[in-house]
Scaffold this active site. Structure first.
Site, mmCIF file in Angstrom:
data_model
loop_
_atom_site.group_PDB
_atom_site.id
_atom_site.type_symbol
_atom_site.label_atom_id
_atom_site.label_comp_id
_atom_site.label_asym_id
_atom_site.label_seq_id
_atom_site.Cartn_x
_atom_site.Cartn_y
_atom_site.Cartn_z
ATOM 1 N N LYS A 1 -11.736 -1.826 8.311
ATOM 2 C CA LYS A 1 -10.919 -2.829 8.994
ATOM 3 C C LYS A 1 -11.143 -2.779 10.505
ATOM 4 C CE LYS A 1 -7.625 -2.411 5.221
ATOM 5 N NZ LYS A 1 -7.971 -3.656 4.518
ATOM 6 N N TRP B 122 0.806 -1.217 0.000
ATOM 7 C CA TRP B 122 0.000 0.000 0.000
ATOM 8 C C TRP B 122 0.837 1.263 0.000
ATOM 9 C CZ3 TRP B 122 -4.381 -0.825 -1.915
ATOM 10 C CH2 TRP B 122 -5.025 -2.050 -1.706
ATOM 11 N N ASP C 118 -0.872 6.598 6.869
ATOM 12 C CA ASP C 118 -2.027 5.776 6.529
ATOM 13 C C ASP C 118 -2.159 4.707 7.614
ATOM 14 O OD1 ASP C 118 -3.878 3.996 5.554
ATOM 15 O OD2 ASP C 118 -2.865 3.623 3.648
#
Length: 366
Positions: free
Chosen positions: A201, A102, A177
């Site tokens: 999540k 990511w 992030d």
């Protein structure tokens, strides 16, 4: 039927009590006669939901008063571009730490939306083949950069910065992030310029993204940006430049309250440590039958990756686990093997059931 445990990396498991509350309030929220999904985002009822969600989040993370909170749409991936578009105005360089899938994608996307040089401050793939994390003391960062961007937990490669990086006083702001480990442990929000996290999540269903911004950074936002991409415009409209994801925000608020009943973030961290240790002990004590090549200091407590060394045996493991109610254990498409995502809402009983199955599977096939 066996009890179902959902090990999906996201959208992920939600607390059962949260789902029960949502079920009870599906047709009538809190005696108002309205389902939340049909509430106007400008109604007093929804504004109360939004206000309480923000205040509960502020309390859980001890967010200082000089930080603004937004619940935006577009997921964490949209923020890859927006942080560069909003906060790099007038700068020539952004420092980017590539630690896994990511952060690599974030690096590539930032390159598309700014004239800044996106400088690779560290590259865990080149250094460790994504089996360890480049440590902050070795990051190549400049005090003149707009910011340093990194990902705290890499869901694909099973890597996590288990300690928040500490940078020198003259370093640029850190933007992180935290999509896959926000609210899983205490952090000092004041260490960051910006924190962003997709909800799906650890916070709720997909559709909302938390963005926490230090106020002084908002001065960098350019009026040349379209309003829908401009953080300043959202702040000026109390977080509602356009219609927010009302139902995911409601669900996030329920999760925040659930976290408070569990004893807060510090208490949930203890459960997360125990869950992760249970699985890593099972892997490490398997005599090599199960493999996890991640350096111990970088092992994720949210996403435990492992394999047997045999693609055929991995497929058999996933199939047999599924029959036992242990769902969504297939590893990321580019890595194969298995991945157990054990976010806040995964109960210890689910992790113990997986560990017992792993031991049983080894006895049958080892």
């Amino acid at each position: 039927m066996p009890k179902i445990y959902n090990f999906s990396a996201g959208p992920a498991v939600l607390p059962e009590s949260v789902l029960q509350t949502a079920q009870q309030e599906m047709l009538d929220y809190n005696g108002t006669g309205f389902p939340v999904m049909t509430l106007s985002h400008r109604s007093d009822i929804f504004l109360s939901i939004l206000h309480h969600a923000e205040q509960d989040l502020r309390q859980l993370l001890n967010i200082p008063n000089n930080y603004k909170i937004l619940f935006m749409q577009g997921g964490g991936s949209t923020q890859f571009e927006l942080v560069a578009m909003n906060f790099a105005n007038g700068f020539k360089r952004i420092d980017s730490v590539i630690s896994g899938n990511w952060s690599r994608i974030a690096h590539e996307q930032m390159m598309k939306v700014t004239d800044c040089t996106i400088h690779t401050a560290a590259h865990g793939g080149e250094q460790f083949n994504y089996t360890d994390l480049p440590q902050p003391e070795n990051w190549d960062i400049s005090p003149d950069s707009a910011f340093v961007h990194y990902v705290s937990n890499e869901t694909v490669h099973g890597l996590q910065y288990n300690l928040v990086p500490k940078l020198s006083a003259d370093s640029p702001p850190m933007i992180c992030d935290m999509s896959s480990d926000i609210l899983s442990r205490p952090i000092n929000v004041a260490d960051f310029g910006v924190i962003y996290a997709g909800a799906q999540k650890n916070v709720g269903p997909s559709g909302a993204t938390i963005v926490i911004i230090r106020e002084d950074l908002l001065e960098r936002c350019s009026d040349k940006l379209p309003n829908v991409w401009n953080y300043q415009r959202y702040i000026a409209n109390n977080g509602m430049y356009n219609t927010p994801a009302t139902y995911p925000i409601y669900m996030a608020g329920l999760v925040f309250r659930w976290l408070q009943t569990q004893g807060g973030v510090a208490k949930i961290e203890q459960f997360n440590n125990l869950k992760a240790q249970t699985l890593y002990d099972t892997i490490d004590q398997s005599g090599g039958f199960y493999r996890n090549n991640i350096a111990p200091r970088a092992r994720s407590k949210m996403n435990v990756i492992f394999n047997t060394g045999s693609e055929e045996l991995d497929k058999k493991f996933i199939f047999e686990a599924d029959l036992r109610g242990l769902k969504s254990l297939k590893g990321y498409k580019t890595l194969g093997g298995m991945r157990a995502s054990i976010y806040n809402a995964m109960p210890l009983e689910g992790v113990q059931a997986l560990a017992e199955f792993m031991q049983e599977f080894q006895r049958k096939h080892g």
